[in-house]
Design an enzyme around this catalytic site. Sequence first.
Site, short mmCIF file in Angstrom:
data_model
loop_
_atom_site.label_atom_id
_atom_site.label_comp_id
_atom_site.label_asym_id
_atom_site.label_seq_id
_atom_site.Cartn_x
_atom_site.Cartn_y
_atom_site.Cartn_z
N GLU A 90 54.82 45.25 51.33
CA GLU A 90 54.89 44.95 52.76
C GLU A 90 55.43 43.55 53.03
O GLU A 90 55.33 42.66 52.20
CB GLU A 90 53.49 45.01 53.39
CG GLU A 90 52.84 46.36 53.26
CD GLU A 90 51.42 46.38 53.85
OE1 GLU A 90 50.71 47.35 53.64
OE2 GLU A 90 51.04 45.39 54.52
N CYS A 103 56.62 36.67 56.29
CA CYS A 103 55.56 36.65 55.28
C CYS A 103 55.92 37.70 54.23
O CYS A 103 56.08 38.88 54.55
CB CYS A 103 54.22 36.99 55.93
SG CYS A 103 52.85 37.13 54.75
N CYS A 110 47.25 44.09 44.30
CA CYS A 110 46.86 42.76 43.84
C CYS A 110 45.69 42.88 42.86
O CYS A 110 44.75 43.63 43.12
CB CYS A 110 46.45 41.88 45.02
SG CYS A 110 46.06 40.17 44.54
N CYS A 114 39.98 40.78 46.09
CA CYS A 114 39.07 40.17 47.07
C CYS A 114 38.41 41.28 47.89
O CYS A 114 39.08 42.18 48.40
CB CYS A 114 39.83 39.21 47.98
SG CYS A 114 40.64 37.88 47.05
N CYS A 117 39.69 42.32 51.43
CA CYS A 117 41.15 42.45 51.60
C CYS A 117 41.60 43.87 51.31
O CYS A 117 41.28 44.44 50.26
CB CYS A 117 41.84 41.45 50.66
SG CYS A 117 43.62 41.66 50.59
N GLY A 160 49.54 40.44 47.01
CA GLY A 160 49.64 39.87 45.68
C GLY A 160 49.30 38.41 45.58
O GLY A 160 49.20 37.69 46.57
N GLU A 161 49.09 37.98 44.35
CA GLU A 161 48.82 36.57 44.02
C GLU A 161 50.10 36.03 43.40
O GLU A 161 50.44 36.32 42.25
CB GLU A 161 47.64 36.51 43.04
CG GLU A 161 47.46 35.20 42.31
CD GLU A 161 47.32 34.00 43.24
OE1 GLU A 161 46.48 34.04 44.16
OE2 GLU A 161 48.05 33.01 43.03
N SER A 215 43.32 29.90 49.23
CA SER A 215 42.36 30.81 49.85
C SER A 215 40.98 30.55 49.27
O SER A 215 40.58 31.16 48.29
CB SER A 215 42.78 32.26 49.60
OG SER A 215 44.03 32.52 50.20
N CYS A 334 46.96 42.58 55.87
CA CYS A 334 47.84 42.80 54.73
C CYS A 334 47.30 43.93 53.86
O CYS A 334 46.14 43.96 53.52
CB CYS A 334 47.90 41.51 53.92
SG CYS A 334 48.61 41.71 52.32
FE1 SF4 Z 1 42.87 38.41 47.47
FE2 SF4 Z 1 45.28 37.74 48.56
FE3 SF4 Z 1 45.12 39.51 46.56
FE4 SF4 Z 1 44.18 40.16 48.99
S1 SF4 Z 1 46.35 39.75 48.45
S2 SF4 Z 1 43.19 40.61 47.00
S3 SF4 Z 1 43.35 38.17 49.67
S4 SF4 Z 1 44.57 37.33 46.44
#
Ligand code: SF4
Length: 357
Positions: A90, A103, A110, A114, A117, A160-161, A215, A334
């Site tokens: 996305e 963005c 991911c 989290c 999320c 994603g990270e 974050s 997201c």
């Molecule tokens: Fe965590 Fe960001 Fe991954 Fe979501 S996209 S799980 S907030 S690190």
Amino acid sequence: MALAPTLFDHELTSLPLPEGEPAFRRKQVAHWLYRRGVTDAERMTDLPTSLRAWLATEHAAKPFVASRRFPSDDGSVRYLFTLRDGKQTEAVYMPYAGRRTVCLSSMVGCPAGCAFCATGALGFGRNLTRGEIVGQLVEVARQEGLEPPDIRNVVLMGMGEALLNYDNAVGAIRTFIDPGGLDMSARRITVSTVGLPSRMRKLAAEGLPLVLAVSLHAPDQETRQRIIPTALANSVDDIVAAMRDWQAAIGRRVTVEYTMLEGVNDHPWQADRLAALLTGLTSHVNLIPFNPWTGSGFSGTQRPRLTEFQRRLEARGVSVSVRFSRGRDAGAACGQLALQGAEAASVADSGVVMTGA
Ligand code: SF4
């Protein structure tokens, strides 16, 4: 299945050319890709016909087989991209107050997981390639009737990270700032991380004046481990130490992202603890009202409590603002579009645009 690289996957100095073709053709190809947003080699009209045909048959540019467009009432537009292996990711386009921002995602899903999320609930699909990251901006610009340089702000804050897909994320940033690419200012590029001290220091060593957004979401280890599983490996103290090292190396303030979860991380003592943690660091805290999604198990902090949290931070000298996430009515914190999967197309059928160029 390994995907063949697209033109967007290459560094500008190593864009593919057939043997015997002069090197200056690379600049022409890069101009079409990054300045004009043209991915169809047949439309690169200042290239010899033979080179256009060679590029068209040997080197695809487009990293996506489809993209769906979900406009929101607040002016933002969410995009759901289908990649060449059928996976989805996305992006969000945000045109506000004379600033056009996109963005971008760095992964499918991911691994950080989290708990609050929607992307985390998807689990980890795979890293995006450099071309799939760059290509999001180019495709968003095309669908919005713009050329890529019309978008001057990038946040790597989607799925994603980014620092776990380090080489591709930094490679994409290098394409964004390359004078022969998008010629963007590094100061207008934000990299978001869940807080990985060794990668934060590695990024600092690149010497790029990026915006670093961490974050944090909790000032104490116990709460943080409850909502961010990867916090087991990295303590709050280690993360803040890496933020200080970043600031010493890059000289820019650090952004702290803090999603407000009712009864979890919004207690007055946590505001005081957060302020104490940030003492001596030039920072800005974004308090983010939680964007609820089905199955999350969390509620957002109510406005009076959020305001009190903000007041306590400000009273202790912390720069803070409340940042509402964009695109709520398009279905979406997201990851929600991808989480909805096939249902997404029918949710917003009036806004669907398939890629065609
Ligand atoms: Fe965590 Fe960001 Fe991954 Fe979501 S996209 S799980 S907030 S690190």
